[in-house]
Design a protein around this motif. Structure first.
Motif, PDB file in Angstrom:
ATOM      1  N   VAL A 193       0.622  -1.250   0.083  1.00 16.27           N
ATOM      2  CA  VAL A 193       0.001   0.121  -0.115  1.00 16.27           C
ATOM      3  C   VAL A 193       0.765   1.117   0.019  1.00 16.27           C
ATOM      4  O   VAL A 193       1.856   1.406   0.727  1.00 16.27           O
ATOM      5  CB  VAL A 193      -0.929  -0.087   1.336  1.00 16.27           C
ATOM      6  CG1 VAL A 193      -2.042   0.914   1.222  1.00 16.27           C
ATOM      7  CG2 VAL A 193      -1.701  -1.410   1.502  1.00 16.27           C
ATOM      8  N   ILE A 194       0.601   2.245  -0.923  1.00 10.74           N
ATOM      9  CA  ILE A 194       1.227   3.380  -1.148  1.00 10.74           C
ATOM     10  C   ILE A 194       0.454   4.457  -0.801  1.00 10.74           C
ATOM     11  O   ILE A 194      -0.615   4.719  -1.290  1.00 10.74           O
ATOM     12  CB  ILE A 194       1.991   3.504  -2.635  1.00 10.74           C
ATOM     13  CG1 ILE A 194       2.577   2.175  -2.891  1.00 10.74           C
ATOM     14  CG2 ILE A 194       2.891   4.761  -2.649  1.00 10.74           C
ATOM     15  CD1 ILE A 194       4.083   2.145  -2.752  1.00 10.74           C
ATOM     16  N   TYR A 195       0.961   5.532   0.148  1.00 12.46           N
ATOM     17  CA  TYR A 195      -0.044   6.611   0.863  1.00 12.46           C
ATOM     18  C   TYR A 195       0.513   7.909   0.124  1.00 12.46           C
ATOM     19  O   TYR A 195       1.649   8.175   0.229  1.00 12.46           O
ATOM     20  CB  TYR A 195      -0.040   6.632   2.342  1.00 12.46           C
ATOM     21  CG  TYR A 195      -0.593   5.525   2.799  1.00 12.46           C
ATOM     22  CD1 TYR A 195      -1.617   4.917   2.927  1.00 12.46           C
ATOM     23  CD2 TYR A 195       0.321   4.462   3.335  1.00 12.46           C
ATOM     24  CE1 TYR A 195      -2.282   4.029   3.631  1.00 12.46           C
ATOM     25  CE2 TYR A 195      -0.087   3.123   3.807  1.00 12.46           C
ATOM     26  CZ  TYR A 195      -1.494   2.861   3.992  1.00 12.46           C
ATOM     27  OH  TYR A 195      -1.876   1.823   4.823  1.00 12.46           O
ATOM     28  N   GLY A 196      -0.342   8.548  -0.650  1.00 10.67           N
ATOM     29  CA  GLY A 196       0.230   9.787  -1.404  1.00 10.67           C
ATOM     30  C   GLY A 196      -0.651  10.875  -1.077  1.00 10.67           C
ATOM     31  O   GLY A 196      -1.876  10.781  -0.214  1.00 10.67           O
ATOM     32  N   GLU A 197      -0.282  12.022  -1.480  1.00 15.43           N
ATOM     33  CA  GLU A 197      -1.145  13.296  -1.175  1.00 15.43           C
ATOM     34  C   GLU A 197      -2.484  13.436  -1.828  1.00 15.43           C
ATOM     35  O   GLU A 197      -3.285  13.927  -1.326  1.00 15.43           O
ATOM     36  CB  GLU A 197      -0.506  14.623  -1.308  1.00 15.43           C
ATOM     37  CG  GLU A 197       0.006  14.701  -2.918  1.00 15.43           C
ATOM     38  CD  GLU A 197       0.484  16.248  -3.269  1.00 15.43           C
ATOM     39  OE1 GLU A 197       0.217  17.109  -2.478  1.00 15.43           O
ATOM     40  OE2 GLU A 197       1.578  16.257  -3.886  1.00 15.43           O
ATOM     41  N   LYS A 198      -2.453  12.708  -3.014  1.00 15.33           N
ATOM     42  CA  LYS A 198      -3.788  12.796  -3.806  1.00 15.33           C
ATOM     43  C   LYS A 198      -4.523  11.461  -3.600  1.00 15.33           C
ATOM     44  O   LYS A 198      -5.724  11.465  -3.660  1.00 15.33           O
ATOM     45  CB  LYS A 198      -3.308  13.016  -5.207  1.00 15.33           C
ATOM     46  CG  LYS A 198      -2.853  14.298  -5.696  1.00 15.33           C
ATOM     47  CD  LYS A 198      -2.515  14.363  -7.014  1.00 15.33           C
ATOM     48  CE  LYS A 198      -1.726  15.641  -7.405  1.00 15.33           C
ATOM     49  NZ  LYS A 198      -1.532  15.389  -8.924  1.00 15.33           N
ATOM     50  N   ALA A 199      -3.824  10.396  -3.330  1.00 13.97           N
ATOM     51  CA  ALA A 199      -4.366   8.901  -3.347  1.00 13.97           C
ATOM     52  C   ALA A 199      -3.925   7.910  -2.736  1.00 13.97           C
ATOM     53  O   ALA A 199      -2.620   8.086  -2.402  1.00 13.97           O
ATOM     54  CB  ALA A 199      -4.705   8.519  -4.873  1.00 13.97           C
ATOM     55  N   ILE A 200      -4.494   7.005  -2.198  1.00 10.41           N
ATOM     56  CA  ILE A 200      -3.878   5.804  -1.718  1.00 10.41           C
ATOM     57  C   ILE A 200      -3.805   4.415  -2.762  1.00 10.41           C
ATOM     58  O   ILE A 200      -4.988   4.527  -3.539  1.00 10.41           O
ATOM     59  CB  ILE A 200      -4.618   5.301  -0.572  1.00 10.41           C
ATOM     60  CG1 ILE A 200      -4.725   6.389   0.605  1.00 10.41           C
ATOM     61  CG2 ILE A 200      -4.282   3.814  -0.062  1.00 10.41           C
ATOM     62  CD1 ILE A 200      -5.425   6.120   1.691  1.00 10.41           C
TER      63      ILE A 200
END
Length: 342
Positions: A250-257
């Motif tokens: 799982v990658i957590y970013g500012e715009k989406a997961i």
């Protein structure tokens, strides 16, 4: 066009279930020999493929007809056999982890340079469809700035997979050098480096042997990693997941997961900040379970790099960087300190 003449050294499960069937399916390949120290095993495999059987890899490497080899032996033999093969003028596809130390890995890379032959490491996670798509999404800025991640690779252990079952070399430190971290963890350090497009600079790790009574290597590990730009996350590698295999990221970013290989149907799920969800079915990840995916794409990429005389997609340098994260994790466990990777 003449076919690439290939031999496989080590006839355990990875050779029997991945390398040999995939070479056999490849129209550009002719398998000419196999090698294993267990005579009964190598003879059975050799007769199955109609090729020459060797019990001594040095004798196999002396055959000038052989152009390339897969090294599918216990971990401690990866470097010495790969180096001997490169020095004998053969291209080498080596299973992971490529070596048991940075020094060994460097020697392999040097041997490939000197002989002007290909050296590829068998990191197959990069070629999984969801991971390929994920890398593109991250590169294109679809997630914006990446904050953190978590990844896991775990199953019930090699006894269900290895040809030797509970007696497998996987559990013996003098042959395996490292347990779940080398078997599974190194796949994930390679995947994360590939997905994030960055190197790891710091590692802290808890590494235990808690599930396997017959092992003197780790079977459960959790690492905390930090990249050069400050992305932090966790990596778990384990032989103690007794029910279903976990191979999720799982990658957590500012715009989406971004959720990869977490859902049994949708290999890639994008959950946007605004509530929108995109689900993709991209063909499953390769697994050792029945009915699992049949091709790792590693073999075809290796063969293609030989035919087209191009750099393999996972050259020795990449294998070494992924290995160094694991080596740093071991050092962290020994010293109870956060380790900086140079």
């Amino acid at each position: 066009m003449s076919k690439v003449k290939i031999a496989v050294i080590g006839c355990g499960s990875i050779a029997q279930h991945r390398h040999l069937p995939e070479y056999a399916m490849n129209e550009h390949v002719e398998i000419v020999a196999v090698c294993d120290i267990v005579e009964e095993r190598v003879n059975k495999v050799a007769s199955e493929y109609g090729v020459i059987a060797y019990t001594n890899y040095e004798e196999l490497l002396a055959d000038p007809e052989i152009e390339a080899v897969s090294v599918c032996t216990p971990n401690y033999l990866h470097a010495p056999i790969s180096i001997a093969a490169l020095e004998a003028g053969k291209h080498v596809l080596c299973e992971k982890p490529m070596a048991t130390s940075s020094e060994e890995a460097m020697n392999m890379i040097e041997a490939a340079k000197k002989s002007n032959k290909k050296l590829m490491i068998g990191h197959n996670q990069r070629f999984v469809a969801s991971h390929q798509k994920a890398r593109k999404l991250i590169e294109d800025g679809e997630l914006g700035k990446i904050y953190s991640f978590r990844t896991a690779f775990g199953h019930g252990g090699p006894e269900g997979w290895s040809v030797d079952g509970k007696e497998s070399w996987f559990f013996k430190k003098n042959e395996a050098f490292i347990g779940a971290m080398g078997d599974l963890g190194v796949h994930k350090t390679d995947l994360l480096r590939f997905l994030l497009g960055e190197e790891f600079v710091e590692v802290g790790a808890f590494i235990e042997t808690s599930a396997k009574e017959n092992a003197d290597v780790d079977d459960t590990a959790v690492c905390i990693l930090r990249t050069e730009s400050g992305i932090i996350g966790t990596l778990a590698a384990s032989w103690s997941y007794v029910s279903k295999e976990d191979n999720s990221t799982v990658i957590y970013g500012e715009k989406a997961i971004l959720r990869l290989e977490e859902d049994p149907v949708h290999n890639l799920i994008l959950q946007y900040k605004n509530g929108e969800v995109v689900k993709c079915e991209l063909g499953g990840i390769q697994t050792n379970e029945e009915g699992g995916q049949t091709t790792s794409h590693v073999i075809s990429h290796f063969v293609q790099s030989i035919i087209s005389d191009t750099i393999p997609p996972v050259p020795g340098e990449e294998g070494m960087k992924s290995l160094q994260v694991i080596l740093a994790a071991l050092e962290s466990k020994e010293t109870s300190k956060i380790i900086t990777i140079n």
